[in-house]
Design an enzyme around this catalytic site. Structure first.
Site, short mmCIF file in Angstrom:
data_model
loop_
_atom_site.label_atom_id
_atom_site.label_comp_id
_atom_site.label_asym_id
_atom_site.label_seq_id
_atom_site.Cartn_x
_atom_site.Cartn_y
_atom_site.Cartn_z
N PRO A 1 64.27 49.04 8.46
CG PRO A 1 65.51 47.24 9.27
CD PRO A 1 64.22 47.60 8.61
CD GLU A 2 64.80 54.95 6.17
OE1 GLU A 2 65.49 55.84 5.65
OE2 GLU A 2 63.66 55.15 6.60
#
Ligand SMILES: [Zn+2]
Length: 279
Positions: free
Chosen positions: A2-3
């Site tokens: 996840p960014e």
């Protein structure tokens, strides 16, 4: 992994689902996931109220009553879900925050790489990567002056520069590829060779790309889900990421995939030409 847009989507979901709720007790099923040790972790959180959930880069920061904070990094596959306490646990539910309203906040992580660090509030910036984290990618915090000075002080390829969280917080493999495509800069372009015009465009593209991705609730590539169990939809708006062999949306040239810093890297060989320093 996840960014920023995915972690921000998780944060918003958690805020809606558990902010203001009180922890009855905590169940830790994988000891290495929490710090301090599970006994201290559990006794410190018992009876605490969840006051707020903040985010810095890709880190979530839970604020609890009595001056306690918890830094949570989802790493590769971490997910939070809110479920009725009566719902059976799944194999990969590793930390369960049982709430006094009959629901559970469950942390699920198939790869077990995620970590939770409980610290006195104010000490969160001493935890892991937060100690060296760069500015948030917002117009106020990521200034042109900072970015141009930082780019010129390094001689690394742009992909590596943008992946490094101490330069800019929040970007990972997907959004770095997208932002470099938008800016027409090659992933291996040395950071100290960008023109002022490119730096201005890069900065604006970082802001606009992250905003669009947050509005689409992030990108669902592998198994990412937000806290309410929904997938994001930004994968439908990606221009280069995972599009190798497909036409560039701008010029029609086929997108190529190369390895940069051990990461699959996608770019358009026509729009993103590598300029050697003496060209
Ligand atoms: Zn192109």
């Amino acid at each position: 992994m996840p960014e920023l847009p995915e972690v921000e989507t998780v944060r918003r979901g958690l805020e809606a689902l558990v902010k203001g709720k009180t922890i009855k007790q905590v169940n830790v099923r994988y000891d290495k996931m929490v710090s301090p040790n599970p006994d201290e972790f559990k006794s410190a959180l018992k009876g605490k109220k969840i006051l707020d959930i903040e985010r810095r880069g890709k880190y979530l920061i839970f604020r609890f009553s009595e001056n306690l904070s918890m830094v949570s990094h989802l790493r590769m596959e971490g997910k939070y879900a809110v479920l009725p306490h009566t719902e059976p646990l799944s194999k990969h539910d590793h930390v369960i925050f049982e709430l006094t309203d009959g629901s559970d906040l469950r942390y699920n992580d198939t790869r077990k790489f995620g970590r939770m660090n409980l610290v006195p509030s104010g000490k969160e910036l001493t935890v892991g990567g937060l100690a060296t984290i760069g500015p948030e990618p917002t117009p106020e915090t990521l200034t042109f002056e900072y970015l141009s000075q930082r780019l010129r002080s390094k001689k690394v390829g742009m992909k590596s520069f943008l992946l490094n969280q101490s330069n800019v917080a929040g970007l990972g493999n997907i959004y770095v590829d997208e932002v470099l495509w938008l800016t027409k800069v090659h992933p291996l372009q040395p950071s100290n060779t960008l023109t002022d015009e490119e730096i201005k465009a890069l900065r604006l593209n970082i802001f606009s790309e992250l905003e669009r991705a947050i509005n689409a609730h992030g990108t669902t590539v592998f198994s990412y889900l937000n806290a309410a169990g929904h997938a994001g939809s930004f994968q439908n708006q990606l221009n280069v990421y995972h599009r190798q062999g497909k036409p560039c949306p701008r010029c029609g040239t086929l997108i190529e995939k190369i390895k940069v810093a051990q990461r699959g890297t996608h770019f358009c060989p026509h729009c993103q030409k590598l300029r050697l320093p003496n060209d």
